[in-house]
Design a protein around this motif. Structure first.
Motif, PDB file in Angstrom:
ATOM      1  N   TRP A 122       0.808  -1.225   0.000  1.00 25.07           N
ATOM      2  CA  TRP A 122       0.000   0.000   0.000  1.00 25.07           C
ATOM      3  C   TRP A 122       0.845   1.280   0.000  1.00 25.07           C
ATOM      4  O   TRP A 122       0.315   2.381   0.033  1.00 25.07           O
ATOM      5  N   GLY A 123       2.163   1.082  -0.035  1.00 22.91           N
ATOM      6  CA  GLY A 123       3.035   2.247  -0.189  1.00 22.91           C
ATOM      7  C   GLY A 123       3.591   2.829   1.091  1.00 22.91           C
ATOM      8  O   GLY A 123       4.169   3.923   1.062  1.00 22.91           O
ATOM      9  N   TYR A 124       3.454   2.133   2.203  1.00 27.39           N
ATOM     10  CA  TYR A 124       3.987   2.652   3.455  1.00 27.39           C
ATOM     11  C   TYR A 124       5.446   2.273   3.638  1.00 27.39           C
ATOM     12  O   TYR A 124       5.905   1.247   3.117  1.00 27.39           O
ATOM     13  N   ARG A 125       6.188   3.069   4.388  1.00 28.66           N
ATOM     14  CA  ARG A 125       7.512   2.671   4.869  1.00 28.66           C
ATOM     15  C   ARG A 125       7.283   1.836   6.128  1.00 28.66           C
ATOM     16  O   ARG A 125       6.456   2.179   6.964  1.00 28.66           O
ATOM     17  N   VAL A 126       8.023   0.737   6.265  1.00 31.59           N
ATOM     18  CA  VAL A 126       7.755  -0.205   7.354  1.00 31.59           C
ATOM     19  C   VAL A 126       9.037  -0.514   8.115  1.00 31.59           C
ATOM     20  O   VAL A 126      10.092  -0.753   7.525  1.00 31.59           O
ATOM     21  N   THR A 127       8.920  -0.489   9.446  1.00 32.72           N
ATOM     22  CA  THR A 127       9.979  -0.973  10.343  1.00 32.72           C
ATOM     23  C   THR A 127       9.354  -1.977  11.289  1.00 32.72           C
ATOM     24  O   THR A 127       8.219  -1.788  11.742  1.00 32.72           O
ATOM     25  N   GLU A 128      10.099  -3.087  11.597  1.00 30.06           N
ATOM     26  CA  GLU A 128       9.557  -4.132  12.455  1.00 30.06           C
ATOM     27  C   GLU A 128      10.297  -4.172  13.794  1.00 30.06           C
ATOM     28  O   GLU A 128      11.486  -3.836  13.870  1.00 30.06           O
ATOM     29  N   ALA A 129       9.568  -4.578  14.836  1.00 32.69           N
ATOM     30  CA  ALA A 129      10.154  -4.792  16.162  1.00 32.69           C
ATOM     31  C   ALA A 129       9.509  -6.020  16.775  1.00 32.69           C
ATOM     32  O   ALA A 129       8.298  -6.227  16.658  1.00 32.69           O
ATOM     33  N   GLY A 130      10.336  -6.866  17.449  1.00 31.58           N
ATOM     34  CA  GLY A 130       9.834  -8.124  17.988  1.00 31.58           C
ATOM     35  C   GLY A 130       9.376  -8.044  19.427  1.00 31.58           C
ATOM     36  O   GLY A 130       8.911  -9.048  19.978  1.00 31.58           O
ATOM     37  N   SER A 131       9.498  -6.877  20.072  1.00 31.62           N
ATOM     38  CA  SER A 131       9.070  -6.754  21.468  1.00 31.62           C
ATOM     39  C   SER A 131       8.758  -5.291  21.757  1.00 31.62           C
ATOM     40  O   SER A 131       9.159  -4.378  21.013  1.00 31.62           O
ATOM     41  N   GLY A 132       8.079  -5.070  22.891  1.00 34.80           N
ATOM     42  CA  GLY A 132       7.776  -3.700  23.284  1.00 34.80           C
ATOM     43  C   GLY A 132       9.027  -2.928  23.625  1.00 34.80           C
ATOM     44  O   GLY A 132       9.146  -1.728  23.325  1.00 34.80           O
ATOM     45  N   GLU A 133      10.000  -3.618  24.272  1.00 39.38           N
ATOM     46  CA  GLU A 133      11.241  -2.948  24.642  1.00 39.38           C
ATOM     47  C   GLU A 133      12.008  -2.489  23.405  1.00 39.38           C
ATOM     48  O   GLU A 133      12.519  -1.367  23.348  1.00 39.38           O
ATOM     49  N   GLU A 134      12.085  -3.371  22.400  1.00 38.30           N
ATOM     50  CA  GLU A 134      12.786  -3.025  21.159  1.00 38.30           C
ATOM     51  C   GLU A 134      12.054  -1.879  20.452  1.00 38.30           C
ATOM     52  O   GLU A 134      12.684  -0.945  19.936  1.00 38.30           O
ATOM     53  N   ALA A 135      10.732  -1.941  20.434  1.00 37.26           N
ATOM     54  CA  ALA A 135       9.952  -0.895  19.771  1.00 37.26           C
ATOM     55  C   ALA A 135      10.155   0.453  20.452  1.00 37.26           C
ATOM     56  O   ALA A 135      10.297   1.494  19.798  1.00 37.26           O
ATOM     57  N   LEU A 136      10.203   0.444  21.800  1.00 34.41           N
ATOM     58  CA  LEU A 136      10.382   1.702  22.530  1.00 34.41           C
ATOM     59  C   LEU A 136      11.745   2.310  22.231  1.00 34.41           C
ATOM     60  O   LEU A 136      11.867   3.538  22.083  1.00 34.41           O
ATOM     61  N   ALA A 137      12.764   1.463  22.115  1.00 34.01           N
ATOM     62  CA  ALA A 137      14.103   1.952  21.782  1.00 34.01           C
ATOM     63  C   ALA A 137      14.114   2.579  20.389  1.00 34.01           C
ATOM     64  O   ALA A 137      14.746   3.620  20.159  1.00 34.01           O
ATOM     65  N   LEU A 138      13.416   1.948  19.434  1.00 30.87           N
ATOM     66  CA  LEU A 138      13.338   2.509  18.083  1.00 30.87           C
ATOM     67  C   LEU A 138      12.604   3.858  18.089  1.00 30.87           C
ATOM     68  O   LEU A 138      12.989   4.785  17.378  1.00 30.87           O
ATOM     69  N   CYS A 139      11.549   3.944  18.910  1.00 28.80           N
ATOM     70  CA  CYS A 139      10.766   5.199  18.958  1.00 28.80           C
ATOM     71  C   CYS A 139      11.556   6.341  19.553  1.00 28.80           C
ATOM     72  O   CYS A 139      11.242   7.521  19.300  1.00 28.80           O
ATOM     73  N   GLN A 140      12.569   6.039  20.359  1.00 28.93           N
ATOM     74  CA  GLN A 140      13.403   7.090  20.917  1.00 28.93           C
ATOM     75  C   GLN A 140      14.339   7.678  19.867  1.00 28.93           C
ATOM     76  O   GLN A 140      14.859   8.784  20.052  1.00 28.93           O
ATOM     77  N   GLU A 141      14.538   6.959  18.769  1.00 30.57           N
ATOM     78  CA  GLU A 141      15.431   7.419  17.705  1.00 30.57           C
ATOM     79  C   GLU A 141      14.686   7.899  16.467  1.00 30.57           C
ATOM     80  O   GLU A 141      15.193   8.730  15.718  1.00 30.57           O
ATOM     81  N   THR A 142      13.498   7.357  16.247  1.00 31.53           N
ATOM     82  CA  THR A 142      12.755   7.629  15.021  1.00 31.53           C
ATOM     83  C   THR A 142      11.341   8.081  15.361  1.00 31.53           C
ATOM     84  O   THR A 142      10.713   7.522  16.273  1.00 31.53           O
ATOM     85  N   SER A 143      10.836   9.048  14.632  1.00 28.30           N
ATOM     86  CA  SER A 143       9.468   9.536  14.848  1.00 28.30           C
ATOM     87  C   SER A 143       8.534   8.829  13.877  1.00 28.30           C
ATOM     88  O   SER A 143       8.396   9.231  12.717  1.00 28.30           O
ATOM     89  N   PHE A 144       7.909   7.762  14.326  1.00 28.72           N
ATOM     90  CA  PHE A 144       6.995   6.991  13.477  1.00 28.72           C
ATOM     91  C   PHE A 144       5.638   7.685  13.404  1.00 28.72           C
ATOM     92  O   PHE A 144       5.158   8.279  14.379  1.00 28.72           O
ATOM     93  N   ASP A 145       5.002   7.571  12.232  1.00 33.43           N
ATOM     94  CA  ASP A 145       3.677   8.172  12.055  1.00 33.43           C
ATOM     95  C   ASP A 145       2.582   7.279  12.638  1.00 33.43           C
ATOM     96  O   ASP A 145       1.649   7.772  13.272  1.00 33.43           O
ATOM     97  N   ILE A 146       2.676   5.979  12.373  1.00 31.95           N
ATOM     98  CA  ILE A 146       1.650   5.034  12.806  1.00 31.95           C
ATOM     99  C   ILE A 146       2.336   3.838  13.449  1.00 31.95           C
ATOM    100  O   ILE A 146       3.389   3.378  12.977  1.00 31.95           O
ATOM    101  N   ILE A 147       1.726   3.305  14.502  1.00 34.65           N
ATOM    102  CA  ILE A 147       2.256   2.117  15.163  1.00 34.65           C
ATOM    103  C   ILE A 147       1.161   1.064  15.230  1.00 34.65           C
ATOM    104  O   ILE A 147       0.043   1.335  15.678  1.00 34.65           O
ATOM    105  N   LEU A 148       1.486  -0.140  14.744  1.00 33.62           N
ATOM    106  CA  LEU A 148       0.620  -1.318  14.868  1.00 33.62           C
ATOM    107  C   LEU A 148       1.292  -2.239  15.874  1.00 33.62           C
ATOM    108  O   LEU A 148       2.375  -2.766  15.621  1.00 33.62           O
ATOM    109  N   SER A 149       0.670  -2.414  17.034  1.00 39.20           N
ATOM    110  CA  SER A 149       1.317  -3.202  18.092  1.00 39.20           C
ATOM    111  C   SER A 149       0.375  -4.271  18.615  1.00 39.20           C
ATOM    112  O   SER A 149      -0.803  -4.007  18.886  1.00 39.20           O
ATOM    113  N   ASP A 150       0.945  -5.484  18.761  1.00 42.20           N
ATOM    114  CA  ASP A 150       0.197  -6.565  19.403  1.00 42.20           C
ATOM    115  C   ASP A 150      -0.002  -6.216  20.879  1.00 42.20           C
ATOM    116  O   ASP A 150       0.806  -5.509  21.485  1.00 42.20           O
ATOM    117  N   TRP A 151      -1.119  -6.654  21.449  1.00 39.72           N
ATOM    118  CA  TRP A 151      -1.407  -6.377  22.857  1.00 39.72           C
ATOM    119  C   TRP A 151      -0.594  -7.310  23.749  1.00 39.72           C
ATOM    120  O   TRP A 151       0.143  -6.864  24.614  1.00 39.72           O
TER     121      TRP A 151
END
Length: 422
Positions: free
Chosen positions: A43-72
């Motif tokens: 659909w034309g989005y740029r995508v980054t993957e993370a395997g855990s909440g901790e990894e995702a939080l570390a990525l968010c501290q470096e990159t400003s993501f527009d949308i986040i899809l996260s498993d509960w």
């Protein structure tokens, strides 16, 4: 993993759009991440993957993501805990957060919303529903972006307005200094009498004007003027009137006439008012008008001729302590063509004082809106009868300030106090 993207073409424009939205997919299941990532890339989005909440939080501290899809439900940090931490991060733009869950209980959904989530998708994820939720998220992000731009425009505009205001404020401060110079003397001793002036503008510049000038060695003219309105226009009018009542420029003084042997004489007070009225209506033709009390005092005899043109009643404070209000009211100047102004005559005895005062004194309100009024002014003058003129005017300002509850005066406060020694 690094961000991935597939080119997305706009079929209407035939070219790639601006930078696509950057989506972070968070799931402990690699297979789930791959399925979601392929849909997003298609659909034309740029995508980054993370395997855990901790990894995702570390990525968010470096990159400003527009949308986040996260498993509960994930080992370690859950999706809701990650969402709370994500909302606490400093960032300029908004991040749209979608929780993926198999939970359907209302209380659990409420917990997710309280944690900062914007939307929910139930597993297994439907591609059509996912795309609809993403479009909804993009609408929110576009609105947020527009609001940011409008806020920036507002801040920029306010900055420019502040510069204009600061410049205008400086000009008004200088204008107030210049207006104060229109009253060159605050006190003069004429030998047989003294004249003292009070002038307190309510703002930077005001519409009140008070003063005095010599007609001859035995005749003194006093005036109190209140121009309608406030601000620059009123101040400019007072400047014009000050020139027309100047003792320093007798040839331009509207009240003076040529006399014998190069000396000056004066028009009677009612003629002075009539000349001003004609000038305002026929020559100046402005929307303004003004009220005036103008008096001529003979210091040899104590005779007073005065005219009251819509101004508060002049006050005579007798040496014995009595207070008299004189005058007939009259029409303001500059309103009615051919208006008639009547002369009032009275006499001053040794020690008597004549006070021409603006309505800023009698109409000064207390915190409940009750005005000082003529009776309040009379009571003050009676109680202050033994004071010297300059001290009396200072005490009047203190009295008005106390009456107003210490707040600023809503109108200019002015007056000229003439003390006849006889």
């Amino acid at each position: 993993m690094p961000a991935q993207t597939l080119p997305l073409f706009d079929p209407l424009m035939g070219r790639s759009p601006v930078v696509p939205r950057h989506v972070l997919v968070v799931d402990d299941s690699k297979a789930q991440r791959k399925i979601l990532s392929m849909l997003l890339l298609r659909w034309g989005y740029r995508v980054t993957e993370a395997g855990s909440g901790e990894e995702a939080l570390a990525l968010c501290q470096e990159t400003s993501f527009d949308i986040i899809l996260s498993d509960w439900m994930m080992p370690g940090m859950t999706g809701v805990e990650f969402c709370r931490s994500f909302r606490g991060l400093p960032r300029e733009g908004y991040g749209y957060f979608i929780l993926l869950t198999s939970k359907s209980e209302k209380t659990e959904v409420a917990d997710g919303l309280d944690g900062g989530a914007d939307d929910f998708l139930t597993k297994p994820v439907s591609a059509d529903e996912l795309r609809a939720r993403l479009r909804a998220g993009e609408r929110i992000l576009r609105m947020q972006c527009e609001l940011v731009k409008k806020n920036q425009l507002v801040v920029s505009t306010l900055g420019e307005l502040q510069k204009v205001y600061d410049s205008l404020d400086r000009d008004l401060i200088e204008a107030r200094k210049l207006q104060q110079t229109l009253v060159r003397e605050r006190h003069r001793d004429f030998g047989r009498a003294t004249a003292s002036i009070l002038l307190r503008p309510s703002g930077h510049v005001g519409g009140d004007l008070v003063g005095f000038f010599e007609i001859s060695p035995t005749r003194i003219a006093l005036y109190s003027v209140d121009v309608s309105g406030h601000g620059v226009a009123s101040a400019m009018m007072t400047a014009r009137l000050a020139g027309l009542l100047s003792g320093a420029s007798p040839d331009q003084n509207i009240a003076l006439t040529g006399g014998k042997h190069g000396l000056h004489d004066a028009w009677p007070p009612e003629m002075v008012a009539a000349r001003f009225n004609r000038m305002m209506l026929e020559d100046m033709q402005v929307e303004q008008y003004f009220t005036m009390a103008y008096a001529e005092v003979d210091v040899e005899t104590g005779r007073v001729w005065l005219v009251q043109a819509g101004h508060p009643h002049p006050v005579v404070l007798r040496a014995a302590g009595g207070v008299e209000f004189i005058g007939q009211g009259g029409f303001p100047i500059g309103l009615i063509p051919g208006a008639r102004f009547d002369r009032v005559e009275t006499w001053l005895g040794p020690g008597d004082r004549l006070f021409l005062v603006s309505d800023g004194v009698t109409e000064c309100p207390d915190p409940d809106g009750v005005e000082l009024g003529p009776e309040g002014l009379a009571n003050f003058l009676t109680a202050s009868a033994r004071m010297e003129s300059q001290a009396l005017l200072e005490a009047l300002v203190w009295t008005l300030s106390a009456h107003a509850g210490g707040s600023d005066f809503p109108d200019d406060v002015s007056g000229v106090l003439f003390h006849y020694r006889g």
